[in-house]
Design a protein around this motif. Structure first.
Motif, PDB file in Angstrom:
ATOM      1  N   GLY A 291     -30.427   3.737   0.334  1.00  0.00           N
ATOM      2  CA  GLY A 291     -30.378   3.029  -0.938  1.00  0.00           C
ATOM      3  C   GLY A 291     -29.018   2.954  -1.606  1.00  0.00           C
ATOM      4  N   GLY A 292     -27.992   3.543  -1.000  1.00  0.00           N
ATOM      5  CA  GLY A 292     -26.661   3.547  -1.600  1.00  0.00           C
ATOM      6  C   GLY A 292     -25.892   2.260  -1.326  1.00  0.00           C
ATOM      7  N   VAL A 293     -24.942   1.940  -2.200  1.00  0.00           N
ATOM      8  CA  VAL A 293     -24.081   0.765  -2.046  1.00  0.00           C
ATOM      9  C   VAL A 293     -22.634   1.186  -2.253  1.00  0.00           C
ATOM     10  CG1 VAL A 293     -23.478  -1.517  -2.970  1.00  0.00           C
ATOM     11  CG2 VAL A 293     -25.877  -0.841  -2.809  1.00  0.00           C
ATOM     12  N   LEU A 294     -21.763   0.666  -1.390  1.00  0.00           N
ATOM     13  CA  LEU A 294     -20.327   0.981  -1.432  1.00  0.00           C
ATOM     14  C   LEU A 294     -19.535  -0.306  -1.524  1.00  0.00           C
ATOM     15  CD1 LEU A 294     -18.346   3.434   0.825  1.00  0.00           C
ATOM     16  CD2 LEU A 294     -17.773   0.998   0.919  1.00  0.00           C
ATOM     17  N   VAL A 295     -18.458  -0.276  -2.284  1.00  0.00           N
ATOM     18  CA  VAL A 295     -17.535  -1.407  -2.334  1.00  0.00           C
ATOM     19  C   VAL A 295     -16.135  -0.872  -2.102  1.00  0.00           C
ATOM     20  CG1 VAL A 295     -17.325  -1.271  -4.854  1.00  0.00           C
ATOM     21  CG2 VAL A 295     -16.737  -3.389  -3.671  1.00  0.00           C
TER      22      VAL A 295
ATOM     23  N   ILE B 205       0.149  -1.120   6.547  1.00  0.00           N
ATOM     24  CA  ILE B 205      -1.038  -0.269   6.415  1.00  0.00           C
ATOM     25  C   ILE B 205      -0.693   1.018   5.670  1.00  0.00           C
ATOM     26  CG2 ILE B 205      -2.772   1.064   7.666  1.00  0.00           C
ATOM     27  CD1 ILE B 205      -3.201  -1.975   7.667  1.00  0.00           C
ATOM     28  N   GLN B 206       0.455   1.583   5.955  1.00  0.00           N
ATOM     29  CA  GLN B 206       0.871   2.794   5.247  1.00  0.00           C
ATOM     30  C   GLN B 206       0.998   2.540   3.742  1.00  0.00           C
ATOM     31  OE1 GLN B 206       4.399   3.588   7.580  1.00  0.00           O
ATOM     32  NE2 GLN B 206       3.410   5.274   8.679  1.00  0.00           N
ATOM     33  N   GLN B 207       1.484   1.355   3.374  1.00  0.00           N
ATOM     34  CA  GLN B 207       1.607   0.993   1.962  1.00  0.00           C
ATOM     35  C   GLN B 207       0.247   0.691   1.341  1.00  0.00           C
ATOM     36  OE1 GLN B 207       4.321  -2.315   2.059  1.00  0.00           O
ATOM     37  NE2 GLN B 207       6.034  -1.064   2.787  1.00  0.00           N
ATOM     38  N   ALA B 208      -0.698   0.209   2.166  1.00  0.00           N
ATOM     39  CA  ALA B 208      -2.019  -0.167   1.658  1.00  0.00           C
ATOM     40  C   ALA B 208      -2.892   1.037   1.349  1.00  0.00           C
ATOM     41  CB  ALA B 208      -2.727  -1.076   2.662  1.00  0.00           C
ATOM     42  N   VAL B 209      -2.690   2.130   2.070  1.00  0.00           N
ATOM     43  CA  VAL B 209      -3.559   3.310   1.893  1.00  0.00           C
ATOM     44  C   VAL B 209      -3.628   3.770   0.435  1.00  0.00           C
ATOM     45  CG1 VAL B 209      -3.828   5.768   2.448  1.00  0.00           C
ATOM     46  CG2 VAL B 209      -3.434   4.110   4.282  1.00  0.00           C
ATOM     47  N   PRO B 210      -2.499   3.992  -0.247  1.00  0.00           N
ATOM     48  CA  PRO B 210      -2.590   4.490  -1.632  1.00  0.00           C
ATOM     49  C   PRO B 210      -3.039   3.438  -2.649  1.00  0.00           C
ATOM     50  CG  PRO B 210      -0.300   4.160  -1.013  1.00  0.00           C
ATOM     51  CD  PRO B 210      -1.102   3.970   0.231  1.00  0.00           C
ATOM     52  N   THR B 211      -3.037   2.153  -2.271  1.00  0.00           N
ATOM     53  CA  THR B 211      -3.446   1.112  -3.219  1.00  0.00           C
ATOM     54  C   THR B 211      -4.864   0.613  -2.954  1.00  0.00           C
ATOM     55  OG1 THR B 211      -2.468  -0.634  -1.827  1.00  0.00           O
ATOM     56  CG2 THR B 211      -1.063   0.350  -3.524  1.00  0.00           C
ATOM     57  N   SER B 212      -5.511   1.149  -1.939  1.00  0.00           N
ATOM     58  CA  SER B 212      -6.888   0.764  -1.633  1.00  0.00           C
ATOM     59  C   SER B 212      -7.849   1.557  -2.510  1.00  0.00           C
ATOM     60  CB  SER B 212      -7.200   1.036  -0.156  1.00  0.00           C
ATOM     61  OG  SER B 212      -6.358   0.270   0.681  1.00  0.00           O
ATOM     62  N   GLY B 213      -9.063   1.042  -2.640  1.00  0.00           N
ATOM     63  CA  GLY B 213     -10.066   1.735  -3.439  1.00  0.00           C
ATOM     64  C   GLY B 213     -11.420   1.712  -2.753  1.00  0.00           C
ATOM     65  N   THR B 214     -12.145   2.819  -2.848  1.00  0.00           N
ATOM     66  CA  THR B 214     -13.498   2.910  -2.305  1.00  0.00           C
ATOM     67  C   THR B 214     -14.393   3.563  -3.349  1.00  0.00           C
ATOM     68  OG1 THR B 214     -12.624   3.208  -0.055  1.00  0.00           O
ATOM     69  CG2 THR B 214     -14.938   3.771  -0.412  1.00  0.00           C
ATOM     70  N   PHE B 215     -15.391   2.811  -3.808  1.00  0.00           N
ATOM     71  CA  PHE B 215     -16.335   3.300  -4.813  1.00  0.00           C
ATOM     72  C   PHE B 215     -17.758   3.113  -4.294  1.00  0.00           C
ATOM     73  CE2 PHE B 215     -12.537   2.075  -7.111  1.00  0.00           C
ATOM     74  CZ  PHE B 215     -12.376   3.081  -8.054  1.00  0.00           C
ATOM     75  N   PHE B 216     -18.655   3.998  -4.666  1.00  0.00           N
ATOM     76  CA  PHE B 216     -20.037   3.842  -4.218  1.00  0.00           C
ATOM     77  C   PHE B 216     -20.972   4.612  -5.147  1.00  0.00           C
ATOM     78  CE2 PHE B 216     -18.227   7.501  -2.135  1.00  0.00           C
ATOM     79  CZ  PHE B 216     -19.241   8.456  -2.122  1.00  0.00           C
ATOM     80  N   PHE B 217     -22.252   4.274  -5.032  1.00  0.00           N
ATOM     81  CA  PHE B 217     -23.240   5.030  -5.783  1.00  0.00           C
ATOM     82  C   PHE B 217     -24.358   5.474  -4.860  1.00  0.00           C
ATOM     83  CE2 PHE B 217     -26.394   1.711  -5.865  1.00  0.00           C
ATOM     84  CZ  PHE B 217     -27.564   2.307  -6.313  1.00  0.00           C
ATOM     85  N   LEU B 218     -24.934   6.617  -5.165  1.00  0.00           N
ATOM     86  CA  LEU B 218     -26.045   7.165  -4.398  1.00  0.00           C
ATOM     87  C   LEU B 218     -27.341   6.913  -5.156  1.00  0.00           C
ATOM     88  CD1 LEU B 218     -24.604  10.636  -3.288  1.00  0.00           C
ATOM     89  CD2 LEU B 218     -24.457   8.438  -2.107  1.00  0.00           C
ATOM     90  N   ASP B 219     -28.299   6.310  -4.468  1.00  0.00           N
ATOM     91  CA  ASP B 219     -29.583   6.027  -5.100  1.00  0.00           C
ATOM     92  C   ASP B 219     -30.494   7.258  -5.079  1.00  0.00           C
ATOM     93  OD1 ASP B 219     -31.381   4.017  -6.297  1.00  0.00           O
ATOM     94  OD2 ASP B 219     -32.598   4.414  -4.520  1.00  0.00           O
TER      95      ASP B 219
END
Length: 280
Positions: free
Chosen positions: A274-278, A149-163
């Motif tokens: 109305g927002g979506v996150l991936v 999990i410690q190794q996964a934190v910097p390689t994870s990604g979270t993107f989203f848009f606000l409607d």
């Protein structure tokens, strides 16, 4: 073999049935409209409707160290604990979890406990929690799960848009004049969790469909193991839009493990409807 207890906070936005299935402990943040505290199991459609009616945004508050300590103590005196918290750049939740860890050790706790700053939130955090629970259930050791999990934190990604920019304006993050202009021009904010765990604007795009297309394109910039990796889609009370987005995503990126949920009251307060996150 000692069972690993995994704990997170309510910003993770994992569906309730999944939380029960994987046996994760949840420490809730509080969400209040004035003096009225929202129940942790509040119907989300009701929450978004109430937020539309109110002139002021609800206020969110981090769990106290005492709340974390109570959750830590639910296991045995030597049960190993792994705690994953929403980004310390967004909330004091992580710091309170660390304070509770120190309190637990002072009380004579003899197990191992690690508190990890996820550098993200919503299903970005949820993906890490889900991954940790799966690894623990498979019989991996505490050291292996924690290191992964410690190794996964910097390689994870979270993107989203606000409607909508309504909540950004209400929250004071965008002045009303600029917000009004952006709304008239149908401008959508495309955002991400930065390496430091802050939320930053990536692009300003005209129109929801264009914003969703751009959101989808970010996944193409990364290498994915579709058999092992987890993809997550969260939405702020716009399920049909999010499911359409998910279908388009899986057509191009056939992930085997998919998480899908409505954003809870904590993240929904800031995202607006109305927002979506991936997240991956």
């Amino acid at each position: 073999m000692t069972t690993i207890k995994i704990i997170t906070d309510s910003s993770c936005d994992l569906p309730r049935n999944m939380i029960e299935e994987i046996g994760v402990g949840i420490v809730p943040l509080s969400v209040q409209f004035g003096e009225e505290c929202m129940p942790t199991d509040m119907d989300l459609a009701d929450f978004y409707a109430k937020m539309k009616r109110e002139s002021m945004l609800p206020k969110t508050s981090s769990p106290s160290p005492g709340h974390f300590l109570s959750e830590y103590q639910k296991g045995g005196p030597d049960q190993d604990i792994l705690v994953l918290c929403l980004s310390s750049a967004l909330s004091s939740t992580y710091h309170h979890a660390v304070m509770a860890k120190e309190m637990l050790l002072e009380d004579g706790y003899t197990g191992r406990i690690e508190v990890i700053d996820s550098k993200t939130t919503s299903l970005g955090l949820g993906v890490l929690v889900y991954r940790a629970a799966r690894m623990a259930a498979s019989g991996m050791s505490y050291e292996e799960v924690t290191a992964s999990i410690q190794q996964a934190v910097p390689t994870s990604g979270t993107f989203f848009f606000l409607d909508t920019l309504e909540n950004v304006i209400k929250g004071g993050r965008l002045d009303r004049v600029r917000g009004a202009v952006a709304s008239v021009l149908n401008i959508k904010l495309l955002m991400k969790a930065s390496e430091e765990g802050a939320i930053e604007v990536v692009e300003k795009i005209r129109g929801s469909q264009q914003a969703l297309k751009r959101l989808l394109s970010f996944l193409g910039d990364k290498e994915h193991d579709y058999e092992k990796d987890v993809i997550a889609i969260a939405h702020s009370n716009c399920e049909s839009r999010a499911r359409e987005f998910m279908a388009q995503l899986l057509e191009k990126h056939p992930f085997r493990h998919v998480l899908f949920s409505n954003m809870g009251t904590v993240i929904g307060t800031y995202a607006g409807e109305g927002g979506v996150l991936v997240a991956y």
